[in-house]
Design an enzyme around this catalytic site. Sequence first.
Site, PDB file in Angstrom:
ATOM      1  N   SER A  20      48.949  -3.456 -36.222  1.00  0.00           N
ATOM      2  CA  SER A  20      48.236  -3.401 -34.946  1.00  0.00           C
ATOM      3  C   SER A  20      49.154  -2.963 -33.808  1.00  0.00           C
ATOM      4  O   SER A  20      48.726  -2.234 -32.899  1.00  0.00           O
ATOM      5  CB  SER A  20      47.582  -4.746 -34.627  1.00  0.00           C
ATOM      6  OG  SER A  20      48.538  -5.731 -34.306  1.00  0.00           O
ATOM      7  N   HIS A 115      58.643  -9.912 -30.908  1.00  0.00           N
ATOM      8  CA  HIS A 115      58.542 -11.228 -31.538  1.00  0.00           C
ATOM      9  C   HIS A 115      57.490 -12.051 -30.805  1.00  0.00           C
ATOM     10  O   HIS A 115      57.470 -12.074 -29.563  1.00  0.00           O
ATOM     11  CB  HIS A 115      59.893 -11.938 -31.474  1.00  0.00           C
ATOM     12  CG  HIS A 115      59.891 -13.274 -32.159  1.00  0.00           C
ATOM     13  ND1 HIS A 115      59.884 -13.403 -33.527  1.00  0.00           N
ATOM     14  CD2 HIS A 115      59.875 -14.535 -31.653  1.00  0.00           C
ATOM     15  CE1 HIS A 115      59.862 -14.688 -33.835  1.00  0.00           C
ATOM     16  NE2 HIS A 115      59.858 -15.391 -32.730  1.00  0.00           N
ATOM     17  N   GLU A 149      71.986 -11.456 -35.547  1.00  0.00           N
ATOM     18  CA  GLU A 149      71.372 -12.782 -35.597  1.00  0.00           C
ATOM     19  C   GLU A 149      69.872 -12.665 -35.391  1.00  0.00           C
ATOM     20  O   GLU A 149      69.409 -11.992 -34.465  1.00  0.00           O
ATOM     21  CB  GLU A 149      71.975 -13.695 -34.528  1.00  0.00           C
ATOM     22  CG  GLU A 149      71.504 -15.134 -34.622  1.00  0.00           C
ATOM     23  CD  GLU A 149      72.110 -16.032 -33.553  1.00  0.00           C
ATOM     24  OE1 GLU A 149      71.694 -17.200 -33.487  1.00  0.00           O
ATOM     25  OE2 GLU A 149      72.991 -15.568 -32.816  1.00  0.00           O
ATOM     26  N   LEU A 150      69.104 -13.321 -36.237  1.00  0.00           N
ATOM     27  CA  LEU A 150      67.652 -13.183 -36.239  1.00  0.00           C
ATOM     28  C   LEU A 150      67.039 -13.554 -34.892  1.00  0.00           C
ATOM     29  O   LEU A 150      67.281 -14.643 -34.371  1.00  0.00           O
ATOM     30  CB  LEU A 150      67.053 -14.061 -37.343  1.00  0.00           C
ATOM     31  CG  LEU A 150      65.531 -14.004 -37.510  1.00  0.00           C
ATOM     32  CD1 LEU A 150      65.100 -12.627 -37.983  1.00  0.00           C
ATOM     33  CD2 LEU A 150      65.060 -15.081 -38.479  1.00  0.00           C
TER      34      LEU A 150
END
Length: 212
Positions: A20, A115, A149-150
Amino acid sequence: MSATGPRKLPIVVLISGSGSNLQAIIDAAQAGLPVEIRAVISNKAEAYGLERARQAGITTRVLNHKDYPDRESYDAALAAVIDDCGAELVVLAGFMRILSDGFVRRYEGRMLNIHPSLLPRHRGLDTHARALAAGDAVHGATVHFVSPELDAGPIILQARVPVQPNDSPESLAARVLREEHRIYPEAIRWFAEGRLKLDQGRALLDGKPISP
């Protein structure tokens, strides 16, 4: 600007699912966002986002991570495809793979992610349920540069979404997703126009540090 219009930034979009956010980028490109989507790449052949790309006449590629012995070899193959496309920006749009440090360093300052939370809160998965469980009054979405780093890279743009008393994870997710579709093309536009850069670990817009 030339007689044929502004230069379009060559990009690739990486997906794993419905796409999307990819669709929002396709729509924005058709409406004047100065990018050329050279390819949509997925690690899953069944990802519906691939169909969205095909309907828009965009090249698609599938690199199934199960065909590779380890993360590094997969990422090397993925990088080869990206580089073959001549992409100057890598856009992660629901690409559900943790990327190796070497891959991230290769595209440092040229790779964006979105995110579904107001980072640094709620890194990782199940962000909407976690926001509700934590009693957050405000939730949202974040566009950021990708770092090893996530979900910890420099923040570029955020959208804030008030949490309603009767919200479920699904209802909250739907409202956050609408904001994702708004802010991701905007951040990509900043990059395409040369306004957005990563400098010594800081996101700069028009030469000034961005503060969330």
